[in-house]
Design an enzyme around this catalytic site. Structure first.
Site, short mmCIF file in Angstrom:
data_model
loop_
_atom_site.label_atom_id
_atom_site.label_comp_id
_atom_site.label_asym_id
_atom_site.label_seq_id
_atom_site.Cartn_x
_atom_site.Cartn_y
_atom_site.Cartn_z
N ILE A 372 0.83 -1.22 0.00
CA ILE A 372 0.00 0.00 0.00
C ILE A 372 0.86 1.26 0.00
CG2 ILE A 372 -1.71 1.33 1.30
CD1 ILE A 372 -2.78 -1.34 2.37
N HIS A 373 0.56 2.16 -0.90
CA HIS A 373 1.18 3.49 -0.92
C HIS A 373 0.16 4.49 -0.40
CE1 HIS A 373 3.65 6.83 -2.31
NE2 HIS A 373 2.52 7.39 -2.72
#
Length: 389
Positions: A372-373
């Site tokens: 996840i960014h």
């Protein structure tokens, strides 16, 4: 808990913690006493023969108990060096220090491991001036060398570090202690905290009478099923474990509970890939081998590293010291160890713990799942990918 200039409201924080812990302990005691199939003896026990115990310190006199199966879970206690024990002066340990009424103005800590580091953090936050006396040249010596070196340098401005030194004498008077070190220097303190390690309580149980063997350091010898050398006797926790951590004791308790009930379907404990964390500022977490252990074992390894600051979340936090290091076998990518220092390190290491436990190689862990960014977990992803560079 309210922070205030010069520290925190110590008694309020202490009482909040121990109200919960003491209530849980009492709940457990009442729960055991309330079971029809449980008999509780509160006192000291020692073996008098195979699977036979004498319970002492009872109003009605000693009680002898014999059982088909016995579990030894008598834990351990803080190790106190002779210079401290023979001084006749008061000292605290990790078992006692959190219950004191007020944080000391000056606290001397003997030892530089994770217990010493965590308690130094607590009392520095409470306003104590902290001196640490450690015989090694770095704090947290068993940690990966990069972690130990960087942590030592980070806390050097916060504490009075006396590294490479040992206490040879404790003098002065209660509340005004003077520690003499092996180089002739001294350190003054109101309170001395001894945190040089722990020893098993096996020497208090007359284990020889039961045929229970121990290691040279006093730990009870167990096999992978937590069985001792004596038939029908199991052991778990700090009295036997090579890794004296609560989550390890919990796992060992699960194994023993199963094996007591299912002697023909035994399960085992694995102490090879045990994760651990140090809850300081910054946090530290580790699993598997360190670089030194890799070298000592003659292993060919590669190290991938990444800084918190090179992720979006780390940049936003303005973190300049956090990092992740991953060790893997060249070619196969088999993970050997991982080490983090920085915010939420104890949480961030969990994907690496799972990968080591399940045999997931570095490339697969980096490329197969999404990361996840802009979550802080990207520092783990970046360290894995650094192995290929």
């Amino acid at each position: 808990m309210d922070a205030a200039a010069g520290g925190l409201r110590w008694r309020a924080a202490r009482d909040r913690v121990f109200r919960r812990l003491d209530a849980e302990r009492e709940k457990g005691r009442k729960g055991r006493r309330g079971q029809d199939f449980v008999t509780v003896y509160e006192g000291r026990a020692r073996f008098t023969g195979p699977r036979t115990l004498r319970m002492e310190r009872f109003a009605g006199g000693p009680v002898d108990v014999r059982a088909a199966q016995v579990v030894v879970a008598a834990g351990g206690r803080p190790l106190v060096p002779p210079a401290v024990a023979d001084s006749g002066l008061p000292y605290e340990t990790s078992d006692t220090v959190m219950r004191i009424d007020e944080p000391p103005r000056r606290l001397a800590i003997l030892g530089g491991g994770y217990i010493a580091a965590e308690l130094a953090e607590v009392f520095a936050a409470a306003g104590s001036a902290v001196t640490i006396v450690e015989k090694e040249q770095r704090l947290l010596g068993p940690q990966d060398e990069t972690v130990a070196q960087r942590f030592t340098e980070l806390v050097r401005p916060r504490y009075d570090l006396r590294l490479g030194r040992e206490v040879t004498r404790v003098g002065g008077s209660p509340g005004a202690l003077r520690l003499t070190l092996d180089d002739g220097s001294t350190a003054e303190a109101d309170t001395l905290l001894v945190a040089v390690g722990r020893i098993a309580n096996s020497d208090r149980l007359d284990l020889e009478a039961a045929g229970v063997a121990t290691h040279d350091d006093g730990r009870v010898i167990v096999d992978r099923h937590q069985r001792t050398s004596a038939e029908g006797v199991f052991a778990l926790g700090d009295i036997s474990s090579p890794v004296p951590l609560k989550h390890v004791a919990n796992r060992e308790a699960e194994v023993v509970a199963h094996n007591l009930r299912h002697p023909d379907d035994l399960i085992s404990c694995d102490h090879e890939q045990v994760p651990a964390a140090v809850f300081t500022q910054p946090q530290i977490a580790s699993v598997g081998l360190t670089e030194r252990q890799c070298r000592d074992r003659g292993l060919d390894y590669a190290a991938g590293t990444a800084c918190y600051a090179d992720t979006a979340y780390g940049w936003a936090m303005e973190d300049t010291t956090g990092f992740c290091k991953v060790l893997a076998e060249p070619g196969s990518g088999r993970l050997l160890g991982a080490h983090l220092m920085g915010p939420q390190a104890a949480t961030l290491i969990q994907p690496l713990v799972v990968a080591l436990a399940l045999g997931i190689d570095a490339a697969t862990l980096a490329r197969r799942p999404y990361w996840i960014h802009p979550a802080l977990t990207e520092v783990v992803d970046n360290a894995l990918r650094d192995l290929d560079r």
